[in-house]
Design an enzyme around this catalytic site. Structure first.
Site, PDB file in Angstrom:
ATOM      1  N   HIS A   1       0.398   3.019  -1.018  1.00  0.00           N
ATOM      2  CA  HIS A   1       0.361   2.149   0.076  1.00  0.00           C
ATOM      3  C   HIS A   1       0.031   2.876   1.382  1.00  0.00           C
ATOM      4  O   HIS A   1       0.504   4.033   1.527  1.00  0.00           O
ATOM      5  CB  HIS A   1       2.063   1.989   0.242  1.00  0.00           C
ATOM      6  CG  HIS A   1       2.643   1.055   1.353  1.00  0.00           C
ATOM      7  ND1 HIS A   1       2.082  -0.300   1.737  1.00  0.00           N
ATOM      8  CD2 HIS A   1       3.406   1.651   2.403  1.00  0.00           C
ATOM      9  CE1 HIS A   1       2.694  -0.493   2.786  1.00  0.00           C
ATOM     10  NE2 HIS A   1       3.445   0.548   3.374  1.00  0.00           N
TER      11      HIS A   1
ATOM     12  N   HIS B   1       2.113  -9.137  -1.333  1.00  0.00           N
ATOM     13  CA  HIS B   1       0.569  -8.862  -1.567  1.00  0.00           C
ATOM     14  C   HIS B   1       0.321 -10.378  -1.930  1.00  0.00           C
ATOM     15  O   HIS B   1      -0.270 -10.838  -2.966  1.00  0.00           O
ATOM     16  CB  HIS B   1       0.480  -7.942  -2.903  1.00  0.00           C
ATOM     17  CG  HIS B   1       0.448  -6.597  -2.463  1.00  0.00           C
ATOM     18  ND1 HIS B   1       1.577  -6.062  -2.062  1.00  0.00           N
ATOM     19  CD2 HIS B   1      -0.544  -5.788  -2.473  1.00  0.00           C
ATOM     20  CE1 HIS B   1       1.007  -4.807  -1.896  1.00  0.00           C
ATOM     21  NE2 HIS B   1      -0.113  -4.714  -1.999  1.00  0.00           N
TER      22      HIS B   1
ATOM     23  N   GLU C   1       6.229  -4.726  -0.871  1.00  0.00           N
ATOM     24  CA  GLU C   1       5.260  -5.317   0.222  1.00  0.00           C
ATOM     25  C   GLU C   1       4.740  -6.685  -0.231  1.00  0.00           C
ATOM     26  O   GLU C   1       4.319  -6.620  -1.417  1.00  0.00           O
ATOM     27  CB  GLU C   1       4.383  -4.351   0.788  1.00  0.00           C
ATOM     28  CG  GLU C   1       3.508  -4.963   1.854  1.00  0.00           C
ATOM     29  CD  GLU C   1       2.345  -3.923   2.134  1.00  0.00           C
ATOM     30  OE1 GLU C   1       2.220  -3.717   3.488  1.00  0.00           O
ATOM     31  OE2 GLU C   1       1.859  -3.373   1.367  1.00  0.00           O
TER      32      GLU C   1
ATOM     33  N   ASP D   1       2.053  -2.054  -5.012  1.00  0.00           N
ATOM     34  CA  ASP D   1       1.824  -0.606  -4.417  1.00  0.00           C
ATOM     35  C   ASP D   1       2.599   0.262  -5.342  1.00  0.00           C
ATOM     36  O   ASP D   1       2.289   1.429  -5.086  1.00  0.00           O
ATOM     37  CB  ASP D   1       2.152  -0.499  -3.010  1.00  0.00           C
ATOM     38  CG  ASP D   1       1.091  -1.298  -2.163  1.00  0.00           C
ATOM     39  OD1 ASP D   1       0.054  -1.647  -2.549  1.00  0.00           O
ATOM     40  OD2 ASP D   1       1.311  -1.396  -0.802  1.00  0.00           O
TER      41      ASP D   1
ATOM     42  N   HIS E   1      -6.330  -5.314   1.316  1.00  0.00           N
ATOM     43  CA  HIS E   1      -4.789  -5.615   1.081  1.00  0.00           C
ATOM     44  C   HIS E   1      -4.742  -6.978   0.242  1.00  0.00           C
ATOM     45  O   HIS E   1      -4.905  -8.037   0.951  1.00  0.00           O
ATOM     46  CB  HIS E   1      -4.188  -5.614   2.115  1.00  0.00           C
ATOM     47  CG  HIS E   1      -2.323  -5.787   2.030  1.00  0.00           C
ATOM     48  ND1 HIS E   1      -1.482  -5.035   1.410  1.00  0.00           N
ATOM     49  CD2 HIS E   1      -1.820  -7.094   2.155  1.00  0.00           C
ATOM     50  CE1 HIS E   1      -0.183  -5.663   1.524  1.00  0.00           C
ATOM     51  NE2 HIS E   1      -0.629  -6.876   1.840  1.00  0.00           N
TER      52      HIS E   1
ATOM     53  N   GLU F   1      -7.197  -4.561  -5.612  1.00  0.00           N
ATOM     54  CA  GLU F   1      -5.741  -4.573  -6.162  1.00  0.00           C
ATOM     55  C   GLU F   1      -5.816  -5.773  -7.113  1.00  0.00           C
ATOM     56  O   GLU F   1      -5.215  -5.269  -8.333  1.00  0.00           O
ATOM     57  CB  GLU F   1      -4.958  -4.805  -5.053  1.00  0.00           C
ATOM     58  CG  GLU F   1      -4.752  -3.679  -4.337  1.00  0.00           C
ATOM     59  CD  GLU F   1      -3.652  -3.556  -3.165  1.00  0.00           C
ATOM     60  OE1 GLU F   1      -2.752  -2.488  -3.037  1.00  0.00           O
ATOM     61  OE2 GLU F   1      -3.646  -4.562  -2.285  1.00  0.00           O
TER      62      GLU F   1
ATOM     63  N   GLU G   1       0.140   2.920   4.336  1.00  0.00           N
ATOM     64  CA  GLU G   1       0.952   3.378   5.649  1.00  0.00           C
ATOM     65  C   GLU G   1       1.829   4.421   5.071  1.00  0.00           C
ATOM     66  O   GLU G   1       2.293   5.045   5.966  1.00  0.00           O
ATOM     67  CB  GLU G   1       1.872   2.149   5.933  1.00  0.00           C
ATOM     68  CG  GLU G   1       0.901   0.949   6.663  1.00  0.00           C
ATOM     69  CD  GLU G   1       0.566   0.040   5.880  1.00  0.00           C
ATOM     70  OE1 GLU G   1       0.182   0.386   4.356  1.00  0.00           O
ATOM     71  OE2 GLU G   1       0.673  -1.140   6.003  1.00  0.00           O
TER      72      GLU G   1
END
Length: 258
Positions: free
Chosen positions: A121, A36, A34, A45, A178, A183, A123
């Site tokens: 992650h 970032h 995904e 992730d 995010h 992160e 989701e």
């Protein structure tokens, strides 16, 4: 010499002997490919939970780390930026759930009795839970002894004190973190060669709706893909976060799996 903890690097005979002799728990990082932002890799992730799991397995005896689940559920605009970014490569819910359910069956077949899914992650969380529920139901129907299963998003391990220490009074919300300071800091600590801080520009937190719409408007998400600024991220902050993640997960595993 450090013990080998990664299933990826073991022969089948080494693995079989370890399972028979030690009755280990298996950790499975569950990540995603995904976007970032322009400064972090697509596999962030996957990288963070995998690194946490490997460190925990070096601290806690009798743990093994399975290869990470690389692809995750679809990116949601208000916590991941959305599916319109090139590089974000996602699975349907049923595909991810089936893959995770199959892993429970396979590890159980190997003799593993304790499995921890460490989610990287956001989701993915509900589909890990669904997979665990379906796997246990299926094993019970087949008359196969069921393993103990754990599902945990690694970010949930942070104490309020550590959040205040790292973010001060500026902590936005996990959904806006995010590709943000958390992160980015952890990646600076663990894998600085993969971080490009020079690509960052200043930005205000994204104004996201408290509900989801389809089709969604891609212009409602910052063009960078970052939902809140990553400026202010440092390797020092990453070290604080990483230490709490690994220490707290170590304690949680000892409690859950004895």
């Amino acid at each position: 010499m450090k013990p080998q903890v990664e299933l990826f690097n073991m022969s089948w005979t080494e693995y079989a002997a370890l399972v028979e002799r030690n009755d280990p728990a298996m950790l499975v990082p569950v990540g995603a490919i995904e976007q970032h932002g322009p400064h972090l890799p697509l596999a962030t992730d996957c990288i963070i939970p995998n690194t946490i799991c490997k460190e925990v397995a070096m601290r806690v005896t009798n743990l093994l780390v399975a290869p990470a689940i690389t692809y995750g559920y679809k990116s949601i605009p208000r916590c991941g930026g959305g599916q319109h970014f090139p590089g974000t490569t996602s699975l349907d819910a049923g595909t991810l759930t089936q893959q995770l359910k199959d892993l429970v069956r396979e590890f159980t077949r190997h003799g593993i009795k304790k499995i921890g899914f460490i989610v990287g992650h956001m989701e993915n969380q509900w589909f890990v839970i669904e997979a665990c529920d379906l796997a246990l139901r299926e094993l019970k129907m087949l008359g196969i002894p069921t393993p103990r299963l754990m599902s945990l998003g690694y970010w949930e391990l942070l104490s309020a004190q550590t959040i205040a220490r790292v973010f001060g009074s500026e902590f936005p919300d996990w959904s806006l973190e995010h590709a943000g300071i958390m992160e980015t800091s952890v990646m600076l600590h663990c894998h600085p060669e993969l971080v490009h801080m020079e690509r960052l520009t200043g930005q205000k937190p994204a104004k996201v709706l408290p509900y989801d719409m389809w089709p969604y408007d891609p212009t409602s998400v910052p063009a960078s893909g970052i939902l809140n600024t990553a400026k202010g991220a440092t390797a020092e902050k990453g070290a604080i976060l990483f230490e709490e993640y690994t220490a707290s997960l170590s304690n949680a595993l000892k409690e859950a799996f004895a």
